[in-house]
Design an enzyme around this catalytic site. Sequence first.
Site, PDB file in Angstrom:
ATOM      1  N   ALA A 125       0.841  -1.197   0.000  1.00  0.00           N
ATOM      2  CA  ALA A 125       0.000   0.000   0.000  1.00  0.00           C
ATOM      3  C   ALA A 125       0.881   1.255   0.000  1.00  0.00           C
ATOM      4  O   ALA A 125       1.903   1.284  -0.676  1.00  0.00           O
ATOM      5  CB  ALA A 125      -0.967  -0.033   1.185  1.00  0.00           C
ATOM      6  N   SER A 126       0.519   2.248   0.807  1.00  0.00           N
ATOM      7  CA  SER A 126       1.214   3.539   0.706  1.00  0.00           C
ATOM      8  C   SER A 126       2.664   3.495   1.165  1.00  0.00           C
ATOM      9  O   SER A 126       3.412   4.440   0.934  1.00  0.00           O
ATOM     10  CB  SER A 126       0.468   4.584   1.530  1.00  0.00           C
ATOM     11  OG  SER A 126      -0.858   4.666   1.062  1.00  0.00           O
ATOM     12  N   THR A 127       3.077   2.417   1.848  1.00  0.00           N
ATOM     13  CA  THR A 127       4.480   2.355   2.256  1.00  0.00           C
ATOM     14  C   THR A 127       5.376   2.160   1.025  1.00  0.00           C
ATOM     15  O   THR A 127       6.599   2.234   1.119  1.00  0.00           O
ATOM     16  CB  THR A 127       4.733   1.178   3.235  1.00  0.00           C
ATOM     17  OG1 THR A 127       4.355  -0.043   2.595  1.00  0.00           O
ATOM     18  CG2 THR A 127       3.927   1.351   4.501  1.00  0.00           C
ATOM     19  N   PHE A 128       4.757   1.923  -0.119  1.00  0.00           N
ATOM     20  CA  PHE A 128       5.492   1.712  -1.361  1.00  0.00           C
ATOM     21  C   PHE A 128       5.756   3.045  -2.074  1.00  0.00           C
ATOM     22  O   PHE A 128       6.548   3.116  -3.011  1.00  0.00           O
ATOM     23  CB  PHE A 128       4.634   0.799  -2.248  1.00  0.00           C
ATOM     24  CG  PHE A 128       5.316   0.275  -3.481  1.00  0.00           C
ATOM     25  CD1 PHE A 128       6.411  -0.577  -3.394  1.00  0.00           C
ATOM     26  CD2 PHE A 128       4.846   0.611  -4.753  1.00  0.00           C
ATOM     27  CE1 PHE A 128       7.022  -1.086  -4.536  1.00  0.00           C
ATOM     28  CE2 PHE A 128       5.455   0.107  -5.898  1.00  0.00           C
ATOM     29  CZ  PHE A 128       6.540  -0.743  -5.785  1.00  0.00           C
TER      30      PHE A 128
END
Lengths: 620, 365
Positions: free
Chosen positions: A321-324
């Site tokens: 998710a947004s950690t990417f």
Amino acid sequence: MGLDARWIELPAVQRRLLLFSVAAAGLFLLLALRLWYLQIISYDRYTEKSMRNRTRVLSLAPPRGPIYDRNGELLVGNRPSFTVSVMRQDVDDLPGLLQKLAGLLGVDIAVLRDRWEKGSRFPIYRPVPLAEDVPRDVMERVLEHSTELPGVLVEVVPVRDYLEKGSEAHLIGYLGEVTEKELSQDMFDDLQPGDVVGKIALEKTYEKYLRGQKGQRLVEVDVKGKLLKQLEVDPPRPGNKLFLTISREVQRAADQAFGDQSGAAVVLDVHTGDVLAMLSRPTFDPSLFVSGIEGDAWAQLLKDPRHPLQNKVLTGLYSPASTFKMIVALAALRGKVITKNHIVDCNGEFNLGEARYRCWKKAGHGRTNLKKALRESCDVWFYQVGLELGIDKLEETAHEFGLGAPVGFPLGGEKSGVIPSQSWKRQRFNQSWYAGETVITAIGQGYVLTTPIQLAVMTAALANHGDVLQPQVVRRVEDWNGTVLKEETPQVMHHIDIPEDAWNAVNQGLVAAVNEPHGTASAARMGNIEVAGKTGTSQVVRRRSDEEEAADRLDVPYRFRAHALFVAYAPADNPEIALAVVVEHGQHGGSAAGPIARAILESYFKGRGDVATTILEERP
Amino acid sequence: MFDRRLVTNFDWVLLTVVLMLAGVGILNLYSATSGWDVYSLPFYLKQSLWLAGGLFLVLLICCFDYRHLEHFSLPAYVVTLGLLLFVLLLGKTSMGATRWIHLGFFNLQPSEVAKLVIIMALARILARTVQPSGYRLRDLWLPALLLAPPFLLIVKQPDLGTALVVVFIAASMLLFAGLQPRTLLVLGVGGVASACGGWFMLRDYQKARISTFLNPEADPLGSGYHIIQSKIAVGSGGFWGKGFMAGTQSQLSFLPERHTDFAFSVFAEEWGFSGSMLLLLGYLFLVVWGIYVARRAADRFGMFLAFGVTAMIFWHIVINLGMVIGLMPVVGVPLPLFSYGGTSMITTMIGVGLLMNISMRRFMF
């Protein structure tokens, strides 16, 4: 040749050959006389000795090597336990004996009969264990009745003592009886059926260091097989000491913060790759395996939908998710697709042909630059930048950060995860790649799958500006004299070449996400230490309509709720540790995983206010 | 150029004796290891496989003329020295002794190879230096030079048993070649003196073994235990033995190492004095036949080679049996064709192959 022939015919040589034959026969005669003396003359004496040969050699199990944390705190030790065993050759009346024992031990006679059957596979001289880890009072009762129990003996056996009650069970592993297949390998040649060995994780990987060497006890028994006295002892040699990189304090903090949620957390030293903490939840109690796990308990562990036996740090696959998003930003900056002042106007959705891709914030973020995009996790900014970047460049950078492939964790058994690309999709589905897939990949959804350990390695590389580290969990193995038998040194797998200002731009965004207003990662904010971090909310079910946005609400069934992710490193200006937390079905990265990250950071930085004075460790 | 005489001269007698001894050995292993729940292949089957491999080697060795070995013996000697050095530096250590080179499927024990190679090299030297009136001391510098390096490397491992066997083989071969009386005297005195000196060079556990032999009761759980239990097993066998699979000593596992070095104890307990005598006669026949092969050899090299191989087998038998029945210290020498172990089986069978080779080519010129 002529010489040869003549030489052999020489009387002297012939004589010598004859002499040797006679000498050989003479030596054999000596052996024969000795046999005559032993077997005929002394026959009675030796027969009596063999009848009275009432010595037994009993094997003494060695204590397994203790396991310590990085500061020498004991994590796993040994405690004595009592095993009630029977020497098969001293039993006359088996049913009667089992009957008596069943009464004394308070177990069903069928169980004892089972154990006896199983023990019949052992060589006859090996005592058959009928009950392991019996309580002290039961043991004393058995000893009181020992005169009526021929052949029964109580052995003291060291067993594993888990001081952390299974907090790091997935890392340490558990023990179990050695299998037939294992026994046929060289490594186990000093073992016999019934011995225990490490089955998974460190107990298995470091088996040969931890095992120790058996000792022996020569005892005299009377005609009834009752122990009379001990003649000789050759004490067992305990296994070697294992020092881990784990910090008991940090591990405990993570453990407490997790409560009874499912998921995984892993903490790395950003310079060495040392694993400071590592947990997978729910866990299991390794002491269940101490006296052989019961069928029911095992079945329960296997059936549990939350998979307690799985080490999710290494094998849990989650959309990052947004950690990417940091990877997208760095790839785009490096590829000169954007500058750090690149502006995208977010009105809450992004259109690609017919398709609409929404930002998590319906109202939109307005004019957004890189820092704001990371701070507020603006999806639209990343949709667009990702699309301009293209999937193949994105895939290349993600792989450089160690995503989508095993990181080489020393325990093995890692899952790879997936970083999609055009060729990957061609191979996997035999289909071509769509621009829309690039768009969702850019926010870490779609095909992308990573493991918590990969996310931690990625975050450490973000913190140290490009060193991809191999996680280390064992510091060294020592014997009892303090001689180091094996030492692990930090390994930089490779370095990612990205301009310094690109690193700095992304780092600023991550600091803002934790410390500025509107930052999505404020849950990890600390007073004394500046933290950089990023949340992620990983959808378990694809949202197809507004109605299904209910996935954000608590009235959806547990298994449809999104996973909560959090990655962070600190201190932001001079990082020491990096971490990744995944809370399964925790709904929101910020609210579910953030507090765990914060608890970990607090325990690590306990009592440290000003960190400007920290000195960087020497890099290898 | 195939010679029909090779087939007609095939030494069936030798092969039959060897197979009979090995067969009894396998039967005995079956008994000694019964009730051992070993999950891999049982010992007696593994031993049968080693025997089959050994037979294949025998046939292979019979195919070429042994006289080629004469040219091959010195290079082989150099290679063997290299292996012995290698094993000291990098070998696989077990129980404090470094004896093996790990080859994946097989652990090569260079000291075993060394025995055969030393026999070959010594046979070559002795074959080429004829001293009708016997060797003088100064004629022996070459054999001594040949013997010293491998001997010292084997002692260093430390493998006392093999080092001892090497010395015994070399001494037998020299005696056979003929020594002048004065030489014999000097060597005899020197041997006794160096044995006393060697005592101080031994490792503690080796000294312990020798003192244990002199007083087994002193260390019942250590090597003394071996000797005591072995003597009880042999002695309680009586005249007829307790019967196959019925040895209480071995079946109740008081006998350590009962499938390797102490295999004979199991046999003596179960087959008694009568069985032991038959087995001894079998071994004696093997040795005498080996000497007979040497006597009929076509050339000096063949004769010394046959004699050396026979000496090797002979000393293994005497040292092992002497140890098992308490006539000698425990030095860990296997009984040829009888003790479990691939290395011993293969070395012995190579020796048997050489004997057959020399035996069938006795009319070649």
